[in-house]
Design a protein around this motif. Structure first.
Motif, PDB file in Angstrom:
ATOM      1  N   UNK A 127       0.817  -1.219   0.000  1.00  0.00           N
ATOM      2  CA  UNK A 127       0.000   0.000   0.000  1.00  0.00           C
ATOM      3  C   UNK A 127       0.850   1.269   0.000  1.00  0.00           C
ATOM      4  N   UNK A 128       1.971   1.214   0.710  1.00  0.00           N
ATOM      5  CA  UNK A 128       2.833   2.390   0.781  1.00  0.00           C
ATOM      6  C   UNK A 128       3.577   2.651  -0.524  1.00  0.00           C
TER       7      UNK A 128
ATOM      8  N   UNK B  13       7.574   1.854  -6.667  1.00  0.00           N
ATOM      9  CA  UNK B  13       8.169   0.844  -5.799  1.00  0.00           C
ATOM     10  C   UNK B  13       9.656   0.698  -6.106  1.00  0.00           C
ATOM     11  N   UNK B  14      10.459   0.969  -5.105  1.00  0.00           N
ATOM     12  CA  UNK B  14      11.898   0.824  -5.288  1.00  0.00           C
ATOM     13  C   UNK B  14      12.296  -0.639  -5.242  1.00  0.00           C
ATOM     14  N   UNK B  15      13.481  -0.918  -5.831  1.00  0.00           N
ATOM     15  CA  UNK B  15      13.927  -2.307  -5.957  1.00  0.00           C
ATOM     16  C   UNK B  15      14.083  -2.967  -4.597  1.00  0.00           C
ATOM     17  N   UNK B  16      14.571  -2.225  -3.604  1.00  0.00           N
ATOM     18  CA  UNK B  16      14.756  -2.810  -2.269  1.00  0.00           C
ATOM     19  C   UNK B  16      13.431  -3.278  -1.678  1.00  0.00           C
TER      20      UNK B  16
ATOM     21  N   UNK C 266      10.678  -4.113  -3.479  1.00  0.00           N
ATOM     22  CA  UNK C 266      10.226  -5.261  -4.279  1.00  0.00           C
ATOM     23  C   UNK C 266      10.913  -6.548  -3.826  1.00  0.00           C
ATOM     24  N   UNK C 267      12.222  -6.466  -3.572  1.00  0.00           N
ATOM     25  CA  UNK C 267      12.948  -7.652  -3.095  1.00  0.00           C
ATOM     26  C   UNK C 267      12.447  -8.093  -1.732  1.00  0.00           C
ATOM     27  N   UNK C 268      12.178  -7.126  -0.853  1.00  0.00           N
ATOM     28  CA  UNK C 268      11.667  -7.465   0.479  1.00  0.00           C
ATOM     29  C   UNK C 268      10.301  -8.137   0.377  1.00  0.00           C
ATOM     30  N   UNK C 269       9.444  -7.659  -0.514  1.00  0.00           N
ATOM     31  CA  UNK C 269       8.119  -8.264  -0.694  1.00  0.00           C
ATOM     32  C   UNK C 269       8.234  -9.706  -1.158  1.00  0.00           C
ATOM     33  N   UNK C 270       9.168  -9.968  -2.050  1.00  0.00           N
ATOM     34  CA  UNK C 270       9.377 -11.339  -2.519  1.00  0.00           C
ATOM     35  C   UNK C 270       9.845 -12.242  -1.387  1.00  0.00           C
ATOM     36  N   UNK C 271      10.779 -11.750  -0.595  1.00  0.00           N
ATOM     37  CA  UNK C 271      11.302 -12.575   0.499  1.00  0.00           C
ATOM     38  C   UNK C 271      10.243 -12.781   1.586  1.00  0.00           C
TER      39      UNK C 271
END
Length: 330
Positions: free
Chosen positions: A119-120, A125-128, A130-135
């Motif tokens: 939501x934020x 969306x920054x790459x960092x 996006x990577x956190x969402x995947x993990x």
């Protein structure tokens, strides 16, 4: 059975036959059947009539009085009301049943982390992040089957680290550094905000647990002690990222709380100043009084999200096979 939340700055609450009637300036605002209630929670300066109080005591309906920000100031209990058997059932939960509840709570917490980050960053969306969402999605998928408590705590810790790193990226431009969990004492402005918010929320949760006859010190994930109500720490997990963190981010992004002037440094830590605490409390009371969609397919104040989880845990204590329903952000 349900709770009645009375959230008004003034008014009168009385009894009309079997109906609890809420009035303000002689205007009737709400009617609720008394037989449907098992507790009334008063947030604000409302006057309860003596006939209503007597009827509640006769019908085993508890009444609790809170400040608008959620601090419990006192309670009225019928003399013969007690939940000793409920505590016994809670203590009889075996390790496997406790693990089922703990997994539900941590799944809810990680799911709320992901949705908040999504939501934020809806617009950009920054790459960092996006990577956190995947993990976080990967870690969420690992919480299934029969995993050990140690493994569950490890997954929760890794998810918290991923989430806080991503949140730090989003709040860096506002001057708030998110370095990880450090609340005793808090060592950064964001830690101070989080610590204060979790403390207020935890106090409200502990009161609800006690009103429902549960032992706040008998947890399913955290280990309790004479000074640590473990079940409060357990149940607060999904609410950190459902209620407190989104609220704090809103305060930061709207400029209501600023890193350079809202905090004071003392005793080796960083704490909210007096003016900032008053601002936080006033905004929190308004935020929690706002109506949201509840799991029971009706609308009610955000306070009722806490009540729903506590009631779900009560049902779990008596029937662990039914699982634990945890509030999640959608």
């Amino acid at each position: 059975m349900r709770s009645l939340y009375l959230i008004r700055s003034h008014g009168q609450v009385g009894l009309d036959g079997e109906q609890v009637v809420v009035r303000c300036n002689q205007e009737e605002l709400e009617r609720v059947p008394l037989p449907q209630l098992d507790q009334i929670l008063v947030h604000g300066n409302l006057q309860l009539t003596t006939p209503l109080i007597r009827a509640c005591l006769e019908r085993q309906v508890s009444i609790a009085f809170f400040s608008q920000s959620g601090w419990c100031q006192g309670r009225l209990h019928p003399i013969d009301k007690g939940y000793r058997n409920r505590m016994r059932h809670q203590q009889m939960l075996n390790l496997q049943e406790r693990q089922v509840a703990a997994m539900s709570l941590i799944r809810g917490k990680i799911a709320n982390c992901r949705v908040l980050l999504l939501r934020l960053t809806r617009r950009q969306r920054r790459e960092e992040v996006s990577n956190a969402l995947q993990r976080l999605g990967w870690l969420l998928g690992k919480i299934k089957g029969s995993i050990t408590p140690e493994r569950l705590r490890g997954l929760e810790g890794n998810a918290a680290l991923e989430y806080q790193r991503a949140l730090g990226v989003l709040l860096d431009e506002n001057g708030f550094i998110v370095q990880g969990r450090q609340y005793r004492p808090p060592t950064s402005p964001f830690d101070a905000l989080s610590s204060y918010g979790y403390g207020v929320l935890g106090a409200s949760l502990q009161t609800l647990l006690e009103l429902h006859g549960l032992d706040p010190y008998e947890g399913v994930l955290h280990v309790g002690s004479a000074r640590h109500p473990a079940l409060v720490s357990d149940l607060i997990e999904p609410f950190r990222t459902l209620l407190v963190d989104p609220f704090n981010v809103w305060l930061i992004r709207t400029g209501r709380i600023k890193a350079d002037d809202a905090f004071e440094h003392r005793d080796g830590g960083v704490y909210l100043g007096d003016t900032s605490r008053r601002l936080w409390m006033k905004a929190w009371a308004k935020h929690m009084a706002e109506e949201v969609q509840l799991a029971s397919n009706r609308r009610g104040p955000r306070w009722e999200l806490l009540d729903e989880l506590v009631r779900s845990f009560v049902r779990f204590v008596y029937d662990p096979t039914g699982g634990l329903t945890v509030p999640q952000r959608r």
